[in-house]
Design an enzyme around this catalytic site. Structure first.
Site, PDB file in Angstrom:
ATOM      1  N   TYR A   1       0.816  -1.231   0.000  1.00 31.93           N
ATOM      2  CA  TYR A   1       0.000   0.000   0.000  1.00 31.93           C
ATOM      3  C   TYR A   1       0.851   1.284   0.000  1.00 31.93           C
ATOM      4  CZ  TYR A   1      -3.214   3.528   2.019  1.00 31.93           C
ATOM      5  OH  TYR A   1      -3.936   4.661   2.292  1.00 31.93           O
TER       6      TYR A   1
ATOM      7  N   ASN B   1      10.149 -12.223  10.600  1.00 25.34           N
ATOM      8  CA  ASN B   1      10.033 -11.532   9.316  1.00 25.34           C
ATOM      9  C   ASN B   1      10.593 -10.111   9.398  1.00 25.34           C
ATOM     10  OD1 ASN B   1       8.679 -11.524   6.526  1.00 25.34           O
ATOM     11  ND2 ASN B   1       7.960  -9.633   7.458  1.00 25.34           N
TER      12      ASN B   1
ATOM     13  N   TYR C   1       4.232  -6.047  17.105  1.00 24.90           N
ATOM     14  CA  TYR C   1       4.436  -5.255  15.883  1.00 24.90           C
ATOM     15  C   TYR C   1       5.248  -3.995  16.190  1.00 24.90           C
ATOM     16  CZ  TYR C   1       3.399  -1.650  12.457  1.00 24.90           C
ATOM     17  OH  TYR C   1       3.524  -0.610  11.579  1.00 24.90           O
TER      18      TYR C   1
ATOM     19  N   LYS D   1       9.337  -2.730  15.218  1.00 22.98           N
ATOM     20  CA  LYS D   1       9.723  -1.466  14.580  1.00 22.98           C
ATOM     21  C   LYS D   1      10.716  -0.706  15.458  1.00 22.98           C
ATOM     22  CE  LYS D   1       7.189  -1.545  10.786  1.00 22.98           C
ATOM     23  NZ  LYS D   1       7.690  -1.357   9.418  1.00 22.98           N
TER      24      LYS D   1
ATOM     25  N   ASN E   1      -1.989   7.218  11.163  1.00 20.76           N
ATOM     26  CA  ASN E   1      -2.886   6.352  10.371  1.00 20.76           C
ATOM     27  C   ASN E   1      -2.925   6.798   8.916  1.00 20.76           C
ATOM     28  OD1 ASN E   1      -3.584   5.984  13.206  1.00 20.76           O
ATOM     29  ND2 ASN E   1      -5.223   4.701  12.421  1.00 20.76           N
TER      30      ASN E   1
ATOM     31  N   ARG F   1      -7.998   9.125  16.112  1.00 21.29           N
ATOM     32  CA  ARG F   1      -6.742   8.849  15.403  1.00 21.29           C
ATOM     33  C   ARG F   1      -6.409  10.010  14.458  1.00 21.29           C
ATOM     34  NH1 ARG F   1      -6.780   5.686  18.666  1.00 21.29           N
ATOM     35  NH2 ARG F   1      -6.440   3.436  18.663  1.00 21.29           N
TER      36      ARG F   1
HETATM   37  N1  UDP Z   1     -11.928   0.585  13.821  1.00 17.21           N
HETATM   38  C1  UDP Z   1     -13.292   0.311  13.902  1.00 17.21           C
HETATM   39  N2  UDP Z   1     -13.829  -0.574  12.995  1.00 17.21           N
HETATM   40  C2  UDP Z   1     -13.085  -1.188  12.038  1.00 17.21           C
HETATM   41  C3  UDP Z   1     -11.685  -0.906  11.968  1.00 17.21           C
HETATM   42  C4  UDP Z   1     -11.146  -0.015  12.878  1.00 17.21           C
HETATM   43  O1  UDP Z   1     -14.003   0.851  14.758  1.00 17.21           O
HETATM   44  O2  UDP Z   1     -13.629  -1.980  11.253  1.00 17.21           O
HETATM   45  C5  UDP Z   1     -11.334   1.556  14.763  1.00 17.21           C
HETATM   46  C6  UDP Z   1     -10.210   0.985  15.618  1.00 17.21           C
HETATM   47  O3  UDP Z   1     -10.734   0.426  16.808  1.00 17.21           O
HETATM   48  C7  UDP Z   1      -9.351   2.220  15.859  1.00 17.21           C
HETATM   49  C8  UDP Z   1      -9.560   3.080  14.604  1.00 17.21           C
HETATM   50  O4  UDP Z   1     -10.744   2.578  14.001  1.00 17.21           O
HETATM   51  O5  UDP Z   1      -9.850   2.940  16.962  1.00 17.21           O
HETATM   52  C9  UDP Z   1      -8.406   2.972  13.627  1.00 17.21           C
HETATM   53  O6  UDP Z   1      -8.132   1.607  13.406  1.00 17.21           O
HETATM   54  P1  UDP Z   1      -7.196   1.094  12.237  1.00 17.21           P
HETATM   55  O7  UDP Z   1      -7.182  -0.415  12.300  1.00 17.21           O
HETATM   56  O8  UDP Z   1      -7.626   1.701  10.936  1.00 17.21           O
HETATM   57  O9  UDP Z   1      -5.766   1.685  12.569  1.00 17.21           O
HETATM   58  P2  UDP Z   1      -4.858   1.577  13.913  1.00 17.21           P
HETATM   59  O10 UDP Z   1      -5.139   2.835  14.694  1.00 17.21           O
HETATM   60  O11 UDP Z   1      -5.225   0.328  14.645  1.00 17.21           O
HETATM   61  O12 UDP Z   1      -3.478   1.547  13.382  1.00 17.21           O
END
Ligand code: UDP
Length: 327
Positions: free
Chosen positions: A10, A96, A145, A149, A174, A225
């Site tokens: 991506y 990995n 994860y 990093k 994000n 976020r």
């Molecule tokens: N989230 C959600 N539903 C989804 C995917 C994500 O409510 O189907 C919420 C998740 O709990 C977080 C925010 O969206 O609070 C961002 O999640 P994402 O997985 O996109 O990125 P992260 O912050 O985990 O890297």
């Protein structure tokens, strides 16, 4: 020539377009475990791309790239990225991400390639002690994860001292959106990210979008976020590359918009952009999610002259247009 590891994925592929648009010749190295050959074919139409299917865990495969091409710098995206999976299967992540990176760095040192831009993450900070997060925030990752990093960042510091390998670590918040011409976009299988999941519910009526938790200590109860556009992110890599070439100095930068959006706000914006009714359910909290994360990216502005330009709406619009091409 620039080597992009994970260039079929991506963020790597959007970054590749940024460099191709600026006339650079690229070697893309990807094992296609999560990257897509279709993405590579698209990049090949945009500019000069040499694609090598290979795995960083096999040192000979990456070593051959440095033998066969005149690489001057590396942008290193290749790695596993799913937080939940990393908690369930840390071995997969350590093997990995860390061994792969070590093989890459050792090959670089062997072939006297001394510049690298590394994809890091705000997950290295762990549970926030204050907000917004700046680069000095304590680093205590709460999942495997994030720890991979952080370890790789630390390896890079040691390699700088010992072998003068210079690195810029970009700590992503994000990343969202797609190519503004809809040629490529976010394509993960399985998809766990917020915006693609909302959009999947637009196209698939059986897929109800789930909000993970509405009882957080935020203004509307959902997590906050910092959604930074993928083309802005790609530009950050180009600026980091130019900075490294000019200054020959290692450094690290947060890359984010400095603005928080709640899950409910993102959902509302998606409804506005798509003009669709989207079914939604409130689910329990997802393990490991912090309530609020957003960046202090003032260091990137001051030193790299990078600033986020696109809005959340821009990201959702381009992501939607990209999803449309797939349906
Ligand atoms: N989230 C959600 N539903 C989804 C995917 C994500 O409510 O189907 C919420 C998740 O709990 C977080 C925010 O969206 O609070 C961002 O999640 P994402 O997985 O996109 O990125 P992260 O912050 O985990 O890297």
């Amino acid at each position: 020539m620039i080597l992009i590891t994970g260039g079929a994925g991506y963020i790597g592929s959007h970054c590749a377009i940024e460099f191709l648009n600026n006339g650079y010749e690229l070697v893309i190295f990807d094992n296609l475990e999560n990257g897509h050959i279709e993405t590579v074919r698209t990049l090949e139409k945009i500019g000069k791309v040499h694609f090598i299917q290979g795995d960083l865990k096999n040192i000979d495969e990456i070593d051959n790239v440095f033998k066969n091409f005149n690489i001057d710098s590396v942008i290193h995206f290749a790695g596993f990225i799913q937080v939940e999976e990393s908690v369930e299967n840390p071995s997969k992540y350590y093997r990995n991400n860390i061994i792969g990176s070590l093989n890459l760095f050792d090959s670089m040192v062997k072939h006297n390639v001394k510049n690298i831009i590394f994809s890091s993450t705000c997950a290295i900070y762990g549970e926030p002690k204050y907000m917004p997060l700046d680069e000095k925030h304590p680093k205590n990752p709460i999942n495997a994860y994030g720890r991979t990093k952080l370890v790789i960042e630390e390896i890079l510091e040691d390699y700088d001292k010992a072998y003068a390998l210079k690195s810029i670590k970009l700590r992503y918040f994000n990343v969202a959106g797609a190519d503004s011409q809809s040629r490529i976009g976010e394509w993960h299988e399985p998809e766990t990210h917020l915006i693609p999941n909302i959009l999947k519910s637009v196209f698939d009526k059986d897929k109800t979008f789930k909000i993970y938790g509405n009882d957080y200590d935020t203004f509307d109860g959902t997590c906050i976020r910092d959604y930074v556009n993928v083309e802005d992110m790609a530009r950050a890599h180009k600026l980091a590359y130019l900075y490294l070439k000019e200054n020959n100095k290692s450094d690290e930068f947060n890359i984010g918009t400095q603005q928080g959006s709640s899950v409910a706000e993102v959902f509302q914006t998606a409804k506005k952009v798509t003009q669709k009714e989207i079914s939604v359910l409130i689910e329990p909290r997802r393990a490991g999610d912090a309530a609020i994360l957003f960046a202090d990216a003032s260091k990137a502005k001051k030193i790299l002259n990078w600033e986020s330009q696109k809005t959340l709406e821009d990201s959702i619009r381009t992501a939607y247009l990209w999803e449309k091409t797939r349906h």
